[in-house]
Design a protein around this motif. Structure first.
Motif, mmCIF file in Angstrom:
data_model
loop_
_atom_site.group_PDB
_atom_site.id
_atom_site.type_symbol
_atom_site.label_atom_id
_atom_site.label_comp_id
_atom_site.label_asym_id
_atom_site.label_seq_id
_atom_site.Cartn_x
_atom_site.Cartn_y
_atom_site.Cartn_z
ATOM 1 N N ARG A 292 -1.724 5.724 6.564
ATOM 2 C CA ARG A 292 -1.676 5.907 5.116
ATOM 3 C C ARG A 292 -1.462 7.366 4.718
ATOM 4 O O ARG A 292 -1.066 7.647 3.588
ATOM 5 N N VAL A 293 -1.765 8.296 5.637
ATOM 6 C CA VAL A 293 -1.648 9.730 5.351
ATOM 7 C C VAL A 293 -0.928 10.409 6.503
ATOM 8 O O VAL A 293 -1.268 10.198 7.670
ATOM 9 N N TYR A 294 0.065 11.234 6.176
ATOM 10 C CA TYR A 294 0.742 12.074 7.163
ATOM 11 C C TYR A 294 0.616 13.530 6.717
ATOM 12 O O TYR A 294 0.768 13.838 5.532
ATOM 13 N N SER A 295 0.357 14.414 7.678
ATOM 14 C CA SER A 295 0.285 15.848 7.406
ATOM 15 C C SER A 295 1.390 16.564 8.165
ATOM 16 O O SER A 295 1.519 16.411 9.385
ATOM 17 N N ALA B 92 11.243 13.529 10.015
ATOM 18 C CA ALA B 92 11.960 12.441 10.694
ATOM 19 C C ALA B 92 10.980 11.526 11.418
ATOM 20 O O ALA B 92 11.152 10.299 11.443
ATOM 21 N N LEU B 93 9.931 12.112 12.008
ATOM 22 C CA LEU B 93 8.909 11.301 12.667
ATOM 23 C C LEU B 93 8.129 10.486 11.642
ATOM 24 O O LEU B 93 7.817 9.306 11.866
ATOM 25 N N VAL B 94 7.809 11.107 10.500
ATOM 26 C CA VAL B 94 7.133 10.366 9.427
ATOM 27 C C VAL B 94 7.997 9.187 8.979
ATOM 28 O O VAL B 94 7.515 8.055 8.846
ATOM 29 N N ALA B 95 9.282 9.444 8.751
ATOM 30 C CA ALA B 95 10.188 8.391 8.294
ATOM 31 C C ALA B 95 10.248 7.251 9.309
ATOM 32 O O ALA B 95 10.254 6.066 8.925
ATOM 33 N N ARG B 96 10.294 7.590 10.588
ATOM 34 C CA ARG B 96 10.342 6.563 11.641
ATOM 35 C C ARG B 96 9.114 5.671 11.567
ATOM 36 O O ARG B 96 9.206 4.443 11.668
ATOM 37 N N CYS B 97 7.947 6.277 11.371
ATOM 38 C CA CYS B 97 6.705 5.508 11.310
ATOM 39 C C CYS B 97 6.631 4.657 10.043
ATOM 40 O O CYS B 97 6.201 3.497 10.079
ATOM 41 N N VAL B 98 7.029 5.233 8.919
ATOM 42 C CA VAL B 98 7.008 4.491 7.653
ATOM 43 C C VAL B 98 7.925 3.276 7.741
ATOM 44 O O VAL B 98 7.542 2.156 7.371
ATOM 45 N N LEU C 57 -4.900 6.054 10.952
ATOM 46 C CA LEU C 57 -4.679 5.967 9.512
ATOM 47 C C LEU C 57 -4.267 7.314 8.915
ATOM 48 O O LEU C 57 -3.717 7.361 7.812
ATOM 49 N N ALA C 58 -4.542 8.414 9.620
ATOM 50 C CA ALA C 58 -4.216 9.758 9.135
ATOM 51 C C ALA C 58 -3.633 10.550 10.296
ATOM 52 O O ALA C 58 -4.346 10.870 11.252
ATOM 53 N N VAL C 59 -2.357 10.858 10.231
ATOM 54 C CA VAL C 59 -1.631 11.411 11.381
ATOM 55 C C VAL C 59 -1.037 12.773 11.026
ATOM 56 O O VAL C 59 -0.457 12.944 9.950
ATOM 57 N N SER C 60 -1.169 13.726 11.946
ATOM 58 C CA SER C 60 -0.546 15.033 11.804
ATOM 59 C C SER C 60 0.538 15.205 12.859
ATOM 60 O O SER C 60 0.322 14.879 14.036
ATOM 61 N N PHE C 61 1.691 15.720 12.448
ATOM 62 C CA PHE C 61 2.746 16.084 13.385
ATOM 63 C C PHE C 61 2.794 17.601 13.570
ATOM 64 O O PHE C 61 3.814 18.167 13.939
ATOM 65 N N GLU C 62 1.651 18.250 13.311
ATOM 66 C CA GLU C 62 1.514 19.678 13.531
ATOM 67 C C GLU C 62 0.972 19.912 14.947
ATOM 68 O O GLU C 62 0.510 18.976 15.605
ATOM 69 N N PRO C 63 0.993 21.176 15.441
ATOM 70 C CA PRO C 63 0.589 21.420 16.826
ATOM 71 C C PRO C 63 -0.878 21.137 17.099
ATOM 72 O O PRO C 63 -1.241 20.786 18.217
ATOM 73 N N VAL C 64 -1.733 21.338 16.109
ATOM 74 C CA VAL C 64 -3.148 20.983 16.234
ATOM 75 C C VAL C 64 -3.561 20.247 14.977
ATOM 76 O O VAL C 64 -2.915 20.357 13.935
ATOM 77 N N ALA D 164 0.826 -1.205 0.000
ATOM 78 C CA ALA D 164 0.000 0.000 0.000
ATOM 79 C C ALA D 164 0.860 1.254 0.000
ATOM 80 O O ALA D 164 1.922 1.297 0.628
ATOM 81 N N ARG D 165 0.393 2.249 -0.686
ATOM 82 C CA ARG D 165 1.124 3.506 -0.749
ATOM 83 C C ARG D 165 0.770 4.423 0.424
ATOM 84 O O ARG D 165 -0.275 4.278 1.063
ATOM 85 N N THR D 166 1.657 5.389 0.665
ATOM 86 C CA THR D 166 1.495 6.358 1.741
ATOM 87 C C THR D 166 1.585 7.761 1.159
ATOM 88 O O THR D 166 2.464 8.047 0.344
ATOM 89 N N LEU D 167 0.696 8.638 1.596
ATOM 90 C CA LEU D 167 0.696 10.034 1.169
ATOM 91 C C LEU D 167 1.234 10.906 2.291
ATOM 92 O O LEU D 167 0.761 10.816 3.432
ATOM 93 N N VAL D 168 2.220 11.742 1.980
ATOM 94 C CA VAL D 168 2.722 12.751 2.913
ATOM 95 C C VAL D 168 2.367 14.109 2.323
ATOM 96 O O VAL D 168 2.877 14.488 1.267
ATOM 97 N N LEU D 169 1.480 14.835 2.994
ATOM 98 C CA LEU D 169 1.017 16.127 2.503
ATOM 99 C C LEU D 169 1.748 17.244 3.241
ATOM 100 O O LEU D 169 1.723 17.312 4.469
ATOM 101 N N VAL D 170 2.416 18.095 2.481
ATOM 102 C CA VAL D 170 3.187 19.208 3.046
ATOM 103 C C VAL D 170 2.456 20.508 2.738
ATOM 104 O O VAL D 170 2.302 20.887 1.569
ATOM 105 N N THR D 171 1.997 21.195 3.782
ATOM 106 C CA THR D 171 1.299 22.460 3.637
ATOM 107 C C THR D 171 2.262 23.616 3.873
ATOM 108 O O THR D 171 2.936 23.657 4.910
ATOM 109 N N LEU D 172 2.327 24.538 2.923
ATOM 110 C CA LEU D 172 3.139 25.745 3.064
ATOM 111 C C LEU D 172 2.204 26.898 3.407
ATOM 112 O O LEU D 172 1.489 27.412 2.544
#
Length: 411
Positions: free
Chosen positions: A270-273, A257-263, A157-164, A43-51
């Motif tokens: 399946r989704v990281y923000s 780095a946290l995303v990489a650790r989990c992957v 299944l959908a994880v954010s490493f942002e403050p909220v 299964a593929r994983t999506l990493v969404l980067v918001t600027l």
């Protein structure tokens, strides 16, 4: 630790009640890693980067061969020889050497002219449109939150490493998980041992308070991981970036780095923000944007390189977007004001590199702004179908558009 003792400890030590409330609604890194082995390895994983802030797309993907570019922004325009050329017409900002290499290796796709009808130039309304996937009507759920509802609703299944938790991960019946991170700054009177005791849940306490306790304990575990990141090249001078959500987030390299650790651990997510703020540059833009793009380019290039070394990592697709681009012409303060269409980047081993979408014209403008040529829902539809394996129309309120010549390899 009993309830009264825990409350007294918090008040006496200066740990804010707000932090406790935030932690109470969060998941721990251990919760995410605990799902290892619960996913299809293919299964593929999506990493969404918001600027956040509205990145200036014309000084990111630079139309260096178009004379209208330098005419519109003489003090901000880059000389063609300084641009990192992608082809005979476009190139990347000079500080984006990492993504330039990825493009040369065929692992970076650039989608040009991305926007939506009747654009809104408000940061908050435009970000709301992008995160809900509804430019045509108000929406209370995020596009990936609706995907999470359809996928069963497990927050992990959908994880954010942002403050909220960002709105894009909020569904009608479920919501993604947010994992608190960043540096734990203890008052002088508080020891690590005391914090560890605070993080030990008491079975006699309510479930919410037990989760708050485990989240405090997880803060120390994440901080240990971040110290490892720092030892491998994190810039100690990086400051947390403010986001449109109102909080402060840890540097992008730490989030990735946290995303990489989990992957690499095989987490079911399946989704990281993740996010990077600081792009609202109305004055003295050129140097400031270079600083921000460096904070984007280096972490993304390092993350892509790390992901290329494992089977799970090679199934990761990174998508980078901002709520809008900037106006074509510079303002009187050597900056740019809120605009409309811009570019998106897709990065990963499963990406067909190249240019996608028609480039908007620099002279055929809508009140000084670029006319979009690619609806962002076409990009979302491609990510939903080719990364998350779901029917886009179900998630995007019947939208059936697709990117022409998908930049993602089909399976």
């Amino acid at each position: 630790m009993d309830t009264v003792t825990r409350r007294r400890f918090l008040v006496a030590s200066g740990v804010s009640a707000g932090a406790l409330a935030l932690a109470g609604g969060a998941f721990t890194l251990a919760d995410i890693l605990g799902t290892a082995g619960d996913r299809d390895p293919s299964a593929r994983t999506l990493v969404l980067v918001t600027l956040y802030g509205g990145n200036d797309g014309l000084n990111t993907l630079i139309p260096y061969a178009d004379p209208a570019y330098a005419q519109a922004r003489p003090a901000l325009a880059y000389d063609p020889e300084k641009v990192l050329h992608l082809d005979d017409h476009f190139g990347l900002n000079p500080v984006m050497a990492g993504l330039h290499r990825a493009y040369q290796d065929g692992k970076l796709a650039v989608v040009r002219g991305v926007g939506y009808p009747k654009p809104d130039r408000s940061h908050f309304r435009s970000m709301d449109i992008w995160q809900t996937g509804r430019p045509d009507a108000p929406e209370t759920t995020g596009w990936l939150g609706r995907w999470l509802d359809a996928a069963g609703g497990d927050p992990r299944l959908a994880v954010s490493f942002e403050p909220v938790l960002p709105p894009l991960l909020a569904g009608a019946h479920s919501a993604g998980a947010t994992v608190p991170g960043g540096e734990v700054k203890l008052p002088a009177t508080v020891t690590t041992a005391q914090l560890t005791a605070l993080g030990r849940p008491d079975p006699a306490e309510p479930a919410a308070r037990q989760r708050a306790a485990t989240c405090f304990a997880d803060l120390t575990r994440i901080q240990d991981l971040m110290h490892d990141v720092a030892a491998t090249g994190t810039d100690p001078d990086d400051e947390p970036a403010a986001t449109a959500t109102g909080g402060a987030t840890q540097p992008l390299e730490q989030q990735l780095a946290l995303v990489a650790r989990c992957v690499e651990a095989g987490a079911a997510t399946r989704v990281y923000s993740v996010s990077l703020g600081g792009f609202d540059l109305h004055a003295d833009e050129k140097t400031a944007q270079e600083s921000q793009l460096t904070k984007l380019d280096k972490p993304l290039a390092a993350f892509a390189d790390r992901m290329s070394r494992s089977a799970a990592g090679r199934n990761v697709v990174v998508a980078v977007y901002s709520e809008f681009g900037r106006r074509v012409a510079a303002n009187a303060s050597d900056g740019t004001d809120h605009g409309t269409a811009s570019s998106m980047f897709l990065l990963g081993q499963g990406v067909r590199g190249g240019m996608y979408g028609e480039p908007p014209g620099l002279t055929d403008l809508d009140q000084g702004d670029l006319k979009y040529t690619t609806d962002f829902r076409d990009v979302y539809a491609t990510l939903l179908a080719d990364v998350l394996g779901t029917d886009p129309a179900r998630i995007l309120n019947g939208w059936t558009g697709w990117l022409k010549g998908s930049p993602l390899t089909r399976r």
